[in-house]
Design an enzyme around this catalytic site. Structure first.
Site, PDB file in Angstrom:
ATOM      1  N   ASP A 340      -4.846   1.196  17.110  1.00  0.00           N
ATOM      2  CA  ASP A 340      -6.182   0.202  16.992  1.00  0.00           C
ATOM      3  C   ASP A 340      -6.142  -0.979  18.064  1.00  0.00           C
ATOM      4  O   ASP A 340      -5.060  -1.050  18.880  1.00  0.00           O
ATOM      5  CB  ASP A 340      -5.763  -0.654  15.580  1.00  0.00           C
ATOM      6  CG  ASP A 340      -6.761  -1.726  15.340  1.00  0.00           C
ATOM      7  OD1 ASP A 340      -7.945  -1.372  15.405  1.00  0.00           O
ATOM      8  OD2 ASP A 340      -6.285  -2.780  14.834  1.00  0.00           O
ATOM      9  N   ASP A 642      -2.784  -2.618  12.293  1.00  0.00           N
ATOM     10  CA  ASP A 642      -2.162  -3.741  11.253  1.00  0.00           C
ATOM     11  C   ASP A 642      -2.965  -4.460  10.109  1.00  0.00           C
ATOM     12  O   ASP A 642      -2.713  -4.854   9.320  1.00  0.00           O
ATOM     13  CB  ASP A 642      -2.013  -5.075  12.242  1.00  0.00           C
ATOM     14  CG  ASP A 642      -3.388  -5.378  13.074  1.00  0.00           C
ATOM     15  OD1 ASP A 642      -4.377  -4.739  12.792  1.00  0.00           O
ATOM     16  OD2 ASP A 642      -3.467  -6.587  13.505  1.00  0.00           O
ATOM     17  N   ASP A 646      -6.539   0.579   8.917  1.00  0.00           N
ATOM     18  CA  ASP A 646      -5.725   1.457   9.573  1.00  0.00           C
ATOM     19  C   ASP A 646      -4.921   2.524   8.628  1.00  0.00           C
ATOM     20  O   ASP A 646      -4.360   3.253   9.213  1.00  0.00           O
ATOM     21  CB  ASP A 646      -4.678   0.797  10.405  1.00  0.00           C
ATOM     22  CG  ASP A 646      -5.656   0.023  11.567  1.00  0.00           C
ATOM     23  OD1 ASP A 646      -6.714   0.592  12.009  1.00  0.00           O
ATOM     24  OD2 ASP A 646      -5.173  -1.374  11.716  1.00  0.00           O
TER      25      ASP A 646
END
Length: 910
Positions: A340, A642, A646
């Site tokens: 990410d 985070d 995700d």
């Protein structure tokens, strides 16, 4: 009443999603109104839809999880041996064998991660109560009692309790990073949207679990519980089946192979002994059981757990917290990291990197909210420093005054922002220049409104009244007819500003403009019409969520180790590519969007997943599909993140990696590894440790298997030749559990090889027992067994008792294993090198091994339990001399087979 489930994203009134319809149509679809539901109707819907909570999957009981650790073919052999010895009345043997099986199960049970906590953690993201309208009256109700059709009121700081279709908005901005990955707050409105929109672009919807940053609003509940977007993620997490790690797959294959070989050997020896040797049935059964116990590497599960645990401790000291033991070795095989962007590769702290004025352009250093940075003139007509540039100082004062955010420092010294990240970046920019607004009297304000895309204040600065304005550049360019230069006010040069916006956008920077207008007297009530004329454009602030400096180095290290890094983000395509280029990600010149991914079938997605390294405007489903696509072509996938968005991809990946500081609890509980320092560079260190652990595991397996084979050969030779059984089953178990596990512990401390991060990831499809490993098992097994048999043949004519001979053989076999453990330290070079002195683990286990052997040989109770006798010191020396000969022969064999090993290792990598 028939309410269509929200996951269908359709209504009775229209086939279009609710975000594409006017709010009146949405109310009609759910039989509601702006006044809300009646109490009776709300109760009826609560019965129909159930409470506004997320469904949870039932976990296994602790007992069933313990029993599951007995489901192993090698344990089946031990359990069968225990049953047979019990039927024969050999109760000591029975209890020792059962004890070994239970110990193995306990180790696995203790080391196993706790039952899934992700669904419980995700529940904590929901607010406890909410303000709703029931029959036009405000009421505070528990979040779990909210139903579709309810009208909810939102205020700053509220957590959105359910998915809402907004119908009344007042400057509402929502923090959606945990759900969409978008690094900035999202301004909301009520207008119907045209065409299909991704999750982050549905501006008239508010999602359960997100947080109101500023403004107020009212919205109608269109989905609760499992039907919300958060519930959708929850369902994806629940549906993902945990896959076995590469090592466990290989160990399973090895166990089944050993099981088949042992059964074949037991059947053959039983037939041979019963028909050709006429051995009594009881004695023959005991011999066959001894063979099974000798050949089964029952200590291997414990050894693997110990080595993995040591790896876990080492990684924890380096800020990588491992939640599941097998993850340690899987890290070493990882070939792709899907990361990410926001908060993982970047700081998640919007930072102004440049300021553009009419006659100058400035670059500003600094990577976080900490108000430290330098102003460097990139273009300047006068060449004066920042503190003396009047236009720059005026610009900085405007963005500081026309600002609702606050900069603060917590007790730990960490700097943070209260308010939106864009305004926060401007506040930090002003603080870097030492701007203070304590001599400013703010008279009136126009708060930021997403409809107008600007905010303004009427203020008196040092006795000088005026209007200060900040907002979107395109809007301010349309409002301003003049610009402020070093020589005074001049006509607006639109081409110059548009070129500047385009140039900095290509670097991944978004821009905010500032303007002012001086007045003869302060404007007591500021109106939008006051901004239609006379405004003078001051300049642009160009900002970004900057890359983590350490992430750049870590990505380079990973790429050198043959690991490809891919960025999967909810951000815009141009921003993602620009950040990718700054980070040094391989193919950053092109990107694929979530919209494009949605229109790819699985085959097309597999090709795109391998070809591209940047994926933008993605949703949780896209991330999950990408991880699956990469896994389908044989990649060992790591996924970092985070946010809640995700979590499904982290759980699906071979190695899910969560951020420990900024990561949500849901993400942490879905992950296999947590970065305690949120440092992407920690991943590279963890990969190195994972490769070291796997190397040491392979050395350990190469140590355990030949010794088990040697013990089995001893039994086979004894039966074939009609000799005394060399060792009893309990003596073999003692040797396998008490000594093999101890000695293997020493190999766990071997340091990483010098080229460990310069070689490609290993091929997880290659067998841990390759051709060379099989040769080594046979070669060393024959060496040890023949040496033991020759020692037995030397002892028997001298009239020693069977117990004494078995004790000598036990001591010799244990010493031979200790010596062969030294051989296994170095697979290529001479084992007695300087590194041996540095490996404190080997010397520790050597001392422990001597004490254990002294215990079983000299303690009377142990003599009774294990059938041993005290030995004179010379037999310890005899065992050492015989073992030294084995050490020399194995070292010679290493030199002769070096070329074979090298070709085999080439097949182990991709």
């Amino acid at each position: 009443m028939n309410i269509i489930p929200f996951e269908a994203r359709r209504t009775e009134v229209s086939d279009r999603p609710l975000y594409q319809q006017e709010s009146t149509a949405a109310f009609a679809a759910l039989n509601s109104s702006p006044a809300g539901l009646s109490g009776e109707e709300a109760q009826a819907r609560l019965r129909d839809h159930g409470p506004n909570v997320l469904p949870q999957k039932r976990g296994k009981s602790a007992f069933m999880r313990f029993i599951a650790h007995f489901k192993d073919v090698l344990i089946y052999i031990l359990l069968a041996a225990a049953v047979i010895t019990a039927l024969m009345g050999h109760w000591v043997d029975t209890f020792v064998i059962l004890g070994v099986a239970v110990i193995n199960a306990l180790i696995g049970f203790i080391q196993e991660s706790n039952a899934e906590k992700s669904l419980k953690s995700i529940q904590n993201m929901l607010s406890n109560d909410a303000i709703v309208l029931r029959e036009g009256l405000q009421a505070t109700v528990a979040t779990q009692n909210i139903v579709p059709g309810d009208v909810v009121m939102l205020r700053p700081g509220d957590k959105v309790p359910a998915d809402l279709r907004l119908f009344e908005v007042h400057n509402l901005r929502v923090e959606e990073a945990i759900l969409t990955g978008e690094s900035t707050v999202v301004s909301k409105n009520t207008a119907a949207l045209e065409g299909e929109k991704s999750l982050g672009d549905r501006f008239n919807l508010a999602y359960s679990g997100t947080t109101v940053s500023s403004g107020t609003a009212m919205g109608m509940v269109i989905a609760t519980g499992g039907d919300t977007e958060l519930g959708h993620i929850n369902a994806m997490i629940s549906s993902i089946e945990e896959a076995k790690t590469p090592l466990l797959v290989q160990i399973d294959k090895l166990g089944k192979a050993i099981f088949a070989i042992i059964l074949l050997m037991m059947a053959g020896l039983f037939v041979f002994g019963f028909l050709l040797r006429d051995i009594p049935l009881g004695e023959l059964l005991l011999s066959v059981i001894s063979l099974a116990v000798a050949a089964v590497p029952e200590g291997l599960p414990a050894i693997i757990s110990i080595i993995l645990s040591l790896g876990v401790q080492s990684m924890a000291r380096n800020q990588a917290i491992i939640r599941k033991l097998p993850t340690v070795e899987t890290l070493g095989a990882m070939s792709v990291i899907c990361s990410d962007k926001t908060g993982t590769l970047t700081m998640n702290e919007m930072t102004v990197k440049a300021v553009v004025l009419a006659d100058s352009q400035w670059r500003i250093s600094g990577h976080s909210y900490e108000p430290k940075g330098e102003f460097h003139a990139e273009v300047s007509a006068r060449g004066v420093p920042a503190a003396q540039d009047e236009v720059l100082q005026g610009f900085l004062q405007i963005v500081d005054i026309c600002n609702e955010s606050q900069l603060h420092q917590d007790a730990s010294g960490h700097w943070g922002i209260v308010g939106g990240p864009t305004e926060g970046a401007l506040k930090v920019l002003a603080a870097k220049a030492g701007i203070r607004s304590d001599r400013v009297d703010v008279v009136s304000k126009l708060p930021f409104d997403s409809l107008y895309k600007y905010q303004a204040v009427s203020a008196v600065i040092d006795g000088k009244p005026g209007i200060m304005l900040t907002g979107a550049p395109d809007v301010l360019l349309s409002l301003c007819q003049q610009q402020q230069g070093d020589q005074g006010v001049a006509p607006l040069d639109s081409a110059y500003w548009e070129q500047a916006i385009s140039t900095y956008a290509s670097e991944g920077l978004r821009t905010v403009a500032a303007a002012w207008r001086w007045l003869p007297t302060a404007k007591q009530t500021l109106e939008h019409d006051d901004l239609r004329e006379g405004m003078v454009l001051l300049g642009l602030a160009c900002m970004m969520d900057p890359p983590r400096p350490e992430a750049i180095t870590a990505i380079r290290d990973c790429q050198q180790a043959g690991i490809r890094v891919k960025m999967i983000t909810g951000d815009h395509q141009e921003t993602a590519m620009a950040i990718g280029q700054m980070l040094g990600i391989g193919n950053s010149q092109a990107a694929v969007t979530g919209y494009q991914l949605e229109h790819m079938d699985d085959a097309e997605l597999s090709v795109a997943a391998q070809k591209y390294d940047i994926f933008a405007r993605t949703s949780p489903e896209h991330k999950l599909r990408l991880v699956k696509a990469l896994a389908s072509v044989g990649e060992i996938v790591g996924m970092t993140g985070d946010g809640v968005n995700d979590a499904p991809a982290l759980k699906q990946a071979n190695v899910g990696i969560a951020m420990g500081i900024k990561g949500t609890e849901v993400t942490k509980e879905s992950a296999d590894m947590i970065l305690a320092d949120d440092n992407f560079a920690t991943i590279a260190a963890a990969v190195k440790e994972g490769r070291r652990v796997y190397d040491n595991l392979k050395k350990t397996i190469l140590f355990v298997m030949p010794t088990c084979f040697a013990q089995g050969l001893l039994i086979i030779i004894a039966i074939l030749m009609g000799n005394l059984l060399p060792l009893t089953p309990v003596q073999i178990l003692w040797m396998n559990m008490a000594t093999s596990a101890t000695l293997s512990f020493g190999l766990a401390f071997e340091p990483a090889e010098q080229n460990i991060m310069r070689r490609p990831p290993r091929n997880v499809r290659s067998n841990v027992m390759d051709g060379f490993a099989i040769w080594r098992v046979v070669f060393v097994g024959l060496l040890i067994s023949v040496s033991a048999f020759m020692l037995e043949a030397w002892l028997q004519p001298r009239g020693y008792s069977p117990e004494f001979i078995r004790t000598v053989l036990l001591q010799m076999l244990v010493t031979a294993q200790w010596v062969y453990m030294l051989n296994c330290r170095n697979s290529d070079g001479f084992s007695l090198d300087a590194g041996l002195l540095k490996n404190r683990g080997i010397w520790l286990v050597t001392v422990v091994l001597i004490l254990l052997q002294a215990l079983i040989i000299y303690v009377p109770l142990m003599n009774t339990l294990f059938g041993t006798q005290p030995l004179p010191l010379k037999y310890w020396l005899i065992a050492l001399v015989v073992s030294a000969g084995i050490f020399v022969l194995v070292e010679i064999e290493k030199r002769l087979t070096r070329g074979w090993r090298a070709s085999g290792e080439q097949g182990m990598v991709r």
